[in-house]
Every structure is written in C-alpha cells, then in structure tokens.
Design an enzyme around this catalytic site. Sequence first.
Site, PDB file in Angstrom:
ATOM      1  N   SER A   1      53.619  81.495  21.217  1.00 47.87           N
ATOM      2  CA  SER A   1      54.542  81.758  22.330  1.00 47.87           C
ATOM      3  C   SER A   1      55.314  83.048  22.055  1.00 47.87           C
ATOM      4  O   SER A   1      54.689  84.078  21.834  1.00 47.87           O
ATOM      5  CB  SER A   1      55.464  80.560  22.532  1.00 47.87           C
ATOM      6  OG  SER A   1      56.222  80.704  23.703  1.00 47.87           O
ATOM      7  N   THR A   2      56.653  82.991  22.007  1.00 51.67           N
ATOM      8  CA  THR A   2      57.459  84.202  21.817  1.00 51.67           C
ATOM      9  C   THR A   2      57.037  84.973  20.562  1.00 51.67           C
ATOM     10  O   THR A   2      57.013  84.412  19.478  1.00 51.67           O
ATOM     11  CB  THR A   2      58.950  83.837  21.687  1.00 51.67           C
ATOM     12  OG1 THR A   2      59.264  82.897  22.693  1.00 51.67           O
ATOM     13  CG2 THR A   2      59.843  85.061  21.842  1.00 51.67           C
TER      14      THR A   2
ATOM     15  N   HIS B   1      51.755  81.337  25.705  1.00 47.93           N
ATOM     16  CA  HIS B   1      52.624  81.101  26.865  1.00 47.93           C
ATOM     17  C   HIS B   1      52.896  82.429  27.566  1.00 47.93           C
ATOM     18  O   HIS B   1      53.489  83.331  26.978  1.00 47.93           O
ATOM     19  CB  HIS B   1      53.962  80.488  26.427  1.00 47.93           C
ATOM     20  CG  HIS B   1      53.818  79.132  25.814  1.00 47.93           C
ATOM     21  ND1 HIS B   1      54.731  78.636  24.907  1.00 47.93           N
ATOM     22  CD2 HIS B   1      52.877  78.158  25.975  1.00 47.93           C
ATOM     23  CE1 HIS B   1      54.353  77.408  24.547  1.00 47.93           C
ATOM     24  NE2 HIS B   1      53.233  77.103  25.160  1.00 47.93           N
TER      25      HIS B   1
ATOM     26  N   MET C   1      59.063  79.572  20.375  1.00 47.38           N
ATOM     27  CA  MET C   1      60.209  78.670  20.515  1.00 47.38           C
ATOM     28  C   MET C   1      59.725  77.264  20.880  1.00 47.38           C
ATOM     29  O   MET C   1      58.730  77.126  21.575  1.00 47.38           O
ATOM     30  CB  MET C   1      61.072  79.207  21.665  1.00 47.38           C
ATOM     31  CG  MET C   1      62.267  78.371  21.997  1.00 47.38           C
ATOM     32  SD  MET C   1      63.664  78.907  21.013  1.00 47.38           S
ATOM     33  CE  MET C   1      64.989  78.049  21.830  1.00 47.38           C
TER      34      MET C   1
ATOM     35  N   ASP D   1      55.845  72.962  21.324  1.00 50.36           N
ATOM     36  CA  ASP D   1      54.525  72.819  21.944  1.00 50.36           C
ATOM     37  C   ASP D   1      53.439  73.104  20.905  1.00 50.36           C
ATOM     38  O   ASP D   1      53.466  74.126  20.230  1.00 50.36           O
ATOM     39  CB  ASP D   1      54.384  73.790  23.133  1.00 50.36           C
ATOM     40  CG  ASP D   1      53.090  73.570  23.905  1.00 50.36           C
ATOM     41  OD1 ASP D   1      52.612  72.416  23.934  1.00 50.36           O
ATOM     42  OD2 ASP D   1      52.562  74.541  24.473  1.00 50.36           O
TER      43      ASP D   1
END
Length: 359
Positions: free
Chosen positions: A175-176, A201, A294, A297
Amino acid sequence: MSNHHYKVMVVDDSAVVRQNLSDILAKDPMVEEIITASDPIFAMQKMQIVWPDVIVLDIEMPRMDGISFLKKIMAERPTPVVICSSLTTEGAAVTMEAISAGAVDIIGKPKLNIVGFLEESAETFLQIIRAASQARVGKLASYTSKPAQSHYKQSSLSPLMTTGTTWKLVAIGTSTGGTNALETILTALPPLSPPIAIVQHMPEKFTEQFAKRLNSICQIEVKEAVNGDEIIPGRALIAPGNRHLMVRMSGARFYAEVKEGPVVNRHRPSVDVLFRSVAQHVGQNAIGIIMTGMGDDGARGLLEMKKAGAYTAAQDEASSVVFGMPKEAILLGAAEAVLPLRMMATEILSKAGHSGGRF
C-alpha cells in the site's frame, strides 16, 4: 491508526476542493492545523512560516505545476506528499510521474460532482492522509529507479515458457510507499522470472498507468490484470483499481480472476482476497510477500498462505515507508522471514526456482 498530531497543507486551485478537504480533515482530532494554498507559490510562502507534516497536492495549477513543486520539496526537505489528481487517463499518466518523483500516495477525484465524491470518500481520504503522516519519505530516496537492461519482453520468451509451469507463483501485497518498493523489486528481476500477482492499493485508472510505467522500465512484462489472463513466468499482473484480483489454477497453469465483489478491509483490491485465493488454489507452490503500507490488509491472508504450505516474507521496518501491514503480519506469525527491501528480488528468485514439477 495514527496516534500523533500533525499539520496538513492542501494545495489546490479549486476553492471548493480546498474547503471540502479542509472540512474532512477537521473531523480528524489528530490534525492540529490545516493550511491551504491556491497554488505552489502561495504554498511556499506559507511554508516559510509553518512547514506541514503532509501536503495534499493537485497537479494542474496556475503559475507552477504540482510536479515541479513536488520535486522542489523533495530536493529541499522531503515531506510526505499525497497527490489529489483527476480520475482521467491523462491525470493518471502525470500522477505516475509524481509517484516516481517521491509522492507517497494518490487520491483520485472526478471531474464532476467532486463535492459528493469527497463526502463519500471522506474516510478513505483520512486513512490515506494518516498513513502519509507516518510515512518516512527519506526511505523513498533510496528507491531511485535504475533503467532496465535490454528488453527481452514476453514475445521472445513465450515458446520456452508455456511448456508448463514449474515455477512457484509469487503474490505480493502493498500500500503506502509500495509503488516505489514494487519498482525496486520488479526492475531487479531478470526476463525469465516467476509468475507474479500483485495488489497495490491504488484508485482505478491509475493502476493501468502504473503497470505501463513499470513495463517500460522492467525486463519482465508488467500489465494490469484482465479477467482470464494467464500468469506465466516473466509476467507480473497488477490488480486493477476498484477490482479484486484472485488466482485460479487450471491444470498446472495459473490464471487471474478479476471481480468487483465487496470491499474487504476497506479496500478493493484487497491483499487478503489475493492471498486467500492463492492459499486455497496454489498452496505450497506459492510465495507470499507483504510490504510497506498502513493498516492490516493482507496479514490474515498471509497467515492462510503460510498454513497452506507457502513460503511467506514481510518487509522489515527499516526499509518500509509505513510499517503497518508488514508489522501486523509479523505479529500474527504469518511471516517466515522479515527482510529488507533490497533483498526481496533475490529472495523471490531463490525461493521460486523450478519446483521440480510437483504438479
């Protein structure tokens, strides 16, 4: 969740967007100050007085565009920047330039009914900003891309590759900070590498441009997954924004299944959805890797992969831009190994080598 106070600057030439984003940010008790600017020139004047912890940045603005401003910030004082860009193909192409210049995340905004969209997406927006407030952008500096060597793309290799799968399938979730981390791994892989399925994401439209950008700098083929795509050696498929990616097997071959489905862990695509499908259908012939991001998930899905006999690894804290997802996986006991980013490509190749035709 973030447990520290932080200052946010919103730089956008639309007064409506500035007001709406400010209203959403004001709902987060951790946001201690909201600074707005209609363009980068005003932003720089305000930053001489208060330097924000996170910058939400539009790309198309008068006087100075967002990319030039972003590069200037990254050169002067690296600060987490979230790009707030229009959900168009053109917007997505420019946004990829922002990602390679050091932006940590993207928020897509439609051309029409932006107010309604921002209200609907308020929670997602706050999550992205909170994650960015914790991002260690200094990590991004070490992710600088290197040009790929000669391009042996899929076409020249396919006769050799489609004779049957003897490679393990690699599933990666991030993600991030993940866009840069994925670039680091995928550009390091040789043309003949294991089949890879990825969930990053990212909003729709942006995943296609992200895949195209990676495809242009990698020796392997990188593309946005389409339902029914075969996942073969030398190819990495990236889940399309707003769609889940799953892996199915037919005989000894891996195929992508792309579906809408409900949001899982507040995400679509969700890393858990990918990992669970791999645990169920591929089992011990898989490798699962969870990286910077973050939230949690992918943590439970990685544990399912491990229980199904797959090899699992998590990115270490020192090389993660946000140590959320890997940390949760490690706490669950889902990761057999915890590795720095620079070792991931080598680890993938060593663990995914020909599996001796177990099928």
